[in-house]
Write a protein that holds these residues in place. Structure first.
Motif, PDB file in Angstrom:
ATOM      1  N   PRO A 192     125.372  81.566  63.992  1.00 13.40           N
ATOM      2  CA  PRO A 192     125.500  82.802  64.787  1.00 13.40           C
ATOM      3  C   PRO A 192     127.449  83.764  64.014  1.00 13.40           C
ATOM      4  O   PRO A 192     127.012  84.690  64.699  1.00 13.40           O
ATOM      5  CB  PRO A 192     125.599  82.356  66.082  1.00 13.40           C
ATOM      6  CG  PRO A 192     125.309  81.126  66.379  1.00 13.40           C
ATOM      7  CD  PRO A 192     125.041  80.236  64.977  1.00 13.40           C
ATOM      8  N   ASP A 206     121.065  82.684  63.171  1.00 14.45           N
ATOM      9  CA  ASP A 206     119.922  81.942  64.148  1.00 14.45           C
ATOM     10  C   ASP A 206     121.151  80.539  63.785  1.00 14.45           C
ATOM     11  O   ASP A 206     120.931  79.866  64.866  1.00 14.45           O
ATOM     12  CB  ASP A 206     118.117  81.642  64.262  1.00 14.45           C
ATOM     13  CG  ASP A 206     117.664  82.686  64.783  1.00 14.45           C
ATOM     14  OD1 ASP A 206     118.933  83.127  65.815  1.00 14.45           O
ATOM     15  OD2 ASP A 206     116.397  82.770  64.281  1.00 14.45           O
ATOM     16  N   ALA A 207     121.070  80.237  62.861  1.00 12.42           N
ATOM     17  CA  ALA A 207     121.545  79.026  62.720  1.00 12.42           C
ATOM     18  C   ALA A 207     123.210  78.635  62.768  1.00 12.42           C
ATOM     19  O   ALA A 207     124.017  77.883  63.273  1.00 12.42           O
ATOM     20  CB  ALA A 207     121.427  78.774  60.989  1.00 12.42           C
ATOM     21  N   ARG A 236     124.879  83.338  73.452  1.00 15.01           N
ATOM     22  CA  ARG A 236     124.992  81.978  71.884  1.00 15.01           C
ATOM     23  C   ARG A 236     126.907  81.940  72.009  1.00 15.01           C
ATOM     24  O   ARG A 236     127.294  81.251  71.921  1.00 15.01           O
ATOM     25  CB  ARG A 236     124.345  81.945  71.361  1.00 15.01           C
ATOM     26  CG  ARG A 236     122.987  81.619  71.419  1.00 15.01           C
ATOM     27  CD  ARG A 236     122.030  81.088  70.222  1.00 15.01           C
ATOM     28  NE  ARG A 236     122.900  80.094  68.917  1.00 15.01           N
ATOM     29  CZ  ARG A 236     122.084  79.797  67.543  1.00 15.01           C
ATOM     30  NH1 ARG A 236     120.996  80.628  67.340  1.00 15.01           N
ATOM     31  NH2 ARG A 236     123.027  78.824  67.416  1.00 15.01           N
ATOM     32  N   MET A 240     116.896  94.100  65.882  1.00 14.44           N
ATOM     33  CA  MET A 240     117.544  92.631  65.873  1.00 14.44           C
ATOM     34  C   MET A 240     118.453  92.171  67.225  1.00 14.44           C
ATOM     35  O   MET A 240     118.796  93.644  68.273  1.00 14.44           O
ATOM     36  CB  MET A 240     119.365  92.476  65.616  1.00 14.44           C
ATOM     37  CG  MET A 240     119.513  91.180  65.183  1.00 14.44           C
ATOM     38  SD  MET A 240     121.064  90.810  64.047  1.00 14.44           S
ATOM     39  CE  MET A 240     121.392  92.046  63.448  1.00 14.44           C
ATOM     40  N   ASN A 241     118.357  91.575  68.252  1.00 12.69           N
ATOM     41  CA  ASN A 241     118.292  90.894  69.660  1.00 12.69           C
ATOM     42  C   ASN A 241     120.259  91.062  69.485  1.00 12.69           C
ATOM     43  O   ASN A 241     120.135  89.351  69.445  1.00 12.69           O
ATOM     44  CB  ASN A 241     117.750  90.390  70.400  1.00 12.69           C
ATOM     45  CG  ASN A 241     117.693  90.267  72.185  1.00 12.69           C
ATOM     46  OD1 ASN A 241     118.736  90.827  72.511  1.00 12.69           O
ATOM     47  ND2 ASN A 241     117.085  88.843  72.193  1.00 12.69           N
ATOM     48  N   PRO A 251     118.211  86.942  59.730  1.00 14.54           N
ATOM     49  CA  PRO A 251     117.974  87.288  60.675  1.00 14.54           C
ATOM     50  C   PRO A 251     117.817  85.633  60.791  1.00 14.54           C
ATOM     51  O   PRO A 251     118.676  84.698  61.860  1.00 14.54           O
ATOM     52  CB  PRO A 251     116.895  87.546  61.702  1.00 14.54           C
ATOM     53  CG  PRO A 251     116.385  88.944  60.512  1.00 14.54           C
ATOM     54  CD  PRO A 251     117.356  88.370  59.305  1.00 14.54           C
ATOM     55  N   LYS A 252     117.402  84.745  60.206  1.00 17.56           N
ATOM     56  CA  LYS A 252     116.979  83.029  59.866  1.00 17.56           C
ATOM     57  C   LYS A 252     118.751  82.194  59.780  1.00 17.56           C
ATOM     58  O   LYS A 252     118.611  81.680  60.705  1.00 17.56           O
ATOM     59  CB  LYS A 252     116.733  82.462  59.234  1.00 17.56           C
ATOM     60  CG  LYS A 252     114.994  82.541  59.734  1.00 17.56           C
ATOM     61  CD  LYS A 252     114.293  81.994  58.749  1.00 17.56           C
ATOM     62  CE  LYS A 252     112.912  83.551  57.818  1.00 17.56           C
ATOM     63  NZ  LYS A 252     112.718  82.654  56.715  1.00 17.56           N
ATOM     64  N   ARG A 253     119.856  83.236  59.059  1.00 17.08           N
ATOM     65  CA  ARG A 253     120.954  82.847  58.632  1.00 17.08           C
ATOM     66  C   ARG A 253     121.634  82.564  60.458  1.00 17.08           C
ATOM     67  O   ARG A 253     122.047  82.017  60.622  1.00 17.08           O
ATOM     68  CB  ARG A 253     121.434  83.192  57.559  1.00 17.08           C
ATOM     69  CG  ARG A 253     122.853  82.425  57.391  1.00 17.08           C
ATOM     70  CD  ARG A 253     123.225  83.552  56.036  1.00 17.08           C
ATOM     71  NE  ARG A 253     124.614  83.602  56.142  1.00 17.08           N
ATOM     72  CZ  ARG A 253     125.166  82.127  55.793  1.00 17.08           C
ATOM     73  NH1 ARG A 253     125.246  81.300  55.514  1.00 17.08           N
ATOM     74  NH2 ARG A 253     126.404  82.721  55.589  1.00 17.08           N
ATOM     75  N   ARG A 301     120.961  88.203  72.287  1.00 13.34           N
ATOM     76  CA  ARG A 301     121.287  86.715  72.328  1.00 13.34           C
ATOM     77  C   ARG A 301     121.715  85.914  71.481  1.00 13.34           C
ATOM     78  O   ARG A 301     122.423  85.524  71.876  1.00 13.34           O
ATOM     79  CB  ARG A 301     119.435  86.626  71.840  1.00 13.34           C
ATOM     80  CG  ARG A 301     118.898  85.508  71.355  1.00 13.34           C
ATOM     81  CD  ARG A 301     117.415  85.993  71.304  1.00 13.34           C
ATOM     82  NE  ARG A 301     116.927  85.891  69.913  1.00 13.34           N
ATOM     83  CZ  ARG A 301     117.588  85.065  68.906  1.00 13.34           C
ATOM     84  NH1 ARG A 301     117.872  83.501  69.509  1.00 13.34           N
ATOM     85  NH2 ARG A 301     117.149  85.744  67.889  1.00 13.34           N
ATOM     86  N   TYR A 302     122.663  86.659  70.551  1.00 12.17           N
ATOM     87  CA  TYR A 302     123.412  85.801  69.782  1.00 12.17           C
ATOM     88  C   TYR A 302     124.822  86.460  70.897  1.00 12.17           C
ATOM     89  O   TYR A 302     125.495  85.205  70.418  1.00 12.17           O
ATOM     90  CB  TYR A 302     123.915  87.196  68.050  1.00 12.17           C
ATOM     91  CG  TYR A 302     122.586  86.914  67.367  1.00 12.17           C
ATOM     92  CD1 TYR A 302     122.171  85.739  67.377  1.00 12.17           C
ATOM     93  CD2 TYR A 302     121.318  87.864  67.248  1.00 12.17           C
ATOM     94  CE1 TYR A 302     121.665  85.680  65.446  1.00 12.17           C
ATOM     95  CE2 TYR A 302     120.653  87.643  66.203  1.00 12.17           C
ATOM     96  CZ  TYR A 302     120.334  86.584  66.046  1.00 12.17           C
ATOM     97  OH  TYR A 302     119.156  86.224  65.307  1.00 12.17           O
TER      98      TYR A 302
END
Ligand SMILES: [Zn+2]
Length: 119
Positions: free
Chosen positions: A97, A94-95, A9, A1-2, A90-92, A5-6
């Motif tokens: 964070p 992304d939406a 954000r 997991m990156n 991870p999709k969660r 990036r989170y």
């Protein structure tokens, strides 16, 4: 997991929420004074004020969660559910964070916080 990036954000969110909150509280006060002076109607001013402050409160709640998430990144526990320590999809992330819970526990918490139906 990156994580980086989170983290980026979350830092941006923290900055924009902080500045928006400062603006909202200020505009809430100005609106209150303007509206009350123009209309001579305290109830209109009350409404304008409470709308702005509710939005500011929502921002404050999210800001707190964003800051908690940044702390979890520092501690190395980001992306793990606070309740069972399991991985958050991870999709969660992304939406949302800043979310501290996996989807299963988020749903359980929402259900638990609803007022119980009275018989
Ligand atoms: Zn969970």
């Amino acid at each position: 997991m990156n994580i980086g990036r989170y983290k980026q954000r979350l830092i941006e969110l923290e900055a924009s929420l902080s500045s928006r909150m400062a603006r909202d509280v200020k505009s809430g006060r100005e609106q209150l004074i303007d509206t009350a002076a123009d209309a001579g109607d305290a109830s209109v001013a009350d409404e304008a004020e409470s709308e702005d402050f509710t939005e500011a409160q929502l921002d404050a709640t999210i800001l707190q969660q964003v800051q908690d998430a940044l702390q979890r990144i520092e501690k190395g526990t980001y992306g793990q559910c606070l309740i069972d320590g399991g991985p958050i999809d991870p999709k969660r992330l992304d939406a949302v964070p800043w979310t501290p819970y996996c989807i299963r526990h988020q749903k359980l918490l929402v259900a638990a916080s609803r007022p119980k139906p009275t018989l």
